[in-house]
Design an enzyme around this catalytic site. Structure first.
Site, PDB file in Angstrom:
ATOM      1  N   SER A  87       0.850  -1.188   0.000  1.00 43.32           N
ATOM      2  CA  SER A  87       0.000   0.000   0.000  1.00 43.32           C
ATOM      3  C   SER A  87       0.880   1.231   0.000  1.00 43.32           C
ATOM      4  O   SER A  87       2.037   1.181   0.435  1.00 43.32           O
ATOM      5  CB  SER A  87      -0.869   0.002   1.268  1.00 43.32           C
ATOM      6  OG  SER A  87      -1.541   1.233   1.426  1.00 43.32           O
ATOM      7  N   TYR A 100      -1.782  -0.291  10.550  1.00 41.16           N
ATOM      8  CA  TYR A 100      -1.866  -0.652   9.128  1.00 41.16           C
ATOM      9  C   TYR A 100      -0.583  -0.244   8.401  1.00 41.16           C
ATOM     10  O   TYR A 100       0.001  -1.041   7.655  1.00 41.16           O
ATOM     11  CB  TYR A 100      -3.090   0.019   8.494  1.00 41.16           C
ATOM     12  CG  TYR A 100      -3.301  -0.356   7.050  1.00 41.16           C
ATOM     13  CD1 TYR A 100      -3.871  -1.570   6.720  1.00 41.16           C
ATOM     14  CD2 TYR A 100      -2.946   0.512   6.025  1.00 41.16           C
ATOM     15  CE1 TYR A 100      -4.076  -1.922   5.388  1.00 41.16           C
ATOM     16  CE2 TYR A 100      -3.144   0.174   4.703  1.00 41.16           C
ATOM     17  CZ  TYR A 100      -3.715  -1.040   4.388  1.00 41.16           C
ATOM     18  OH  TYR A 100      -3.912  -1.388   3.057  1.00 41.16           O
TER      19      TYR A 100
END
Length: 153
Positions: A87, A100
């Protein structure tokens, strides 16, 4: 032919069993795509430690497990492809996403390390790391982004 398997990535045993089922059905795996992800979306002081740990296991540690299952055969055959869906959050920190971001930094670093190992071993095992911006999967409902990095559909 397609084989759909349910596997809890928090369970190392289930990952190993799923890998064995896939190889028993189809033979050696040519491409591995690590694409699971979870997020809790809370400030560091508010996040659940249990969910933060789960994020690290699913978003990062499970990559170690799946690669350990399939890489030896790829090395032996001198052929294969490992894809890591990381990501943009694995390249920069974002408020409310510390667990995250940490897990995606780890996934990115892990796949880069495997890529460098394959290069040093002169093995034809390709490692690709993909770092998209936020994707409209429901995981990031309510996230506001700029026009430069719109949420992807």
């Amino acid at each position: 032919n397609v084989l759909a398997l349910t596997c809890d990535l928090v369970s190392r045993r289930q990952v190993s069993q799923a890998a064995q089922q896939a190889e028993n059905r189809f033979g050696p795996v040519d491409i591995l795509i690590n694409n699971a992800g979870v997020v809790q979306g809370k400030k560091t002081t508010e996040m659940s430690e249990q969910l933060a740990s789960k994020s690290m296991i699913i978003n990062a540690e499970s990559h170690f497990w799946t690669v350990k299952e399939f890489l030896p055969s790829m090395i032996e055959r001198n052929s294969g492809h490992i894809v890591c869906m990381a990501s943009i959050a694995g390249l920069a920190g974002y408020p409310g996403l510390s667990d995250y971001c940490a897990s995606k930094f780890a996934a990115y670093g892990f796949n880069e390390s495997v890529r460098m190992e394959m290069k040093l071993l002169k093995k034809n095992v390709v490692c690709t790391t993909i770092c998209p911006a936020f994707i409209n999967t429901g995981m990031f409902a309510g996230v506001k982004t700029s026009n430069l990095l719109p949420i992807l559909n």
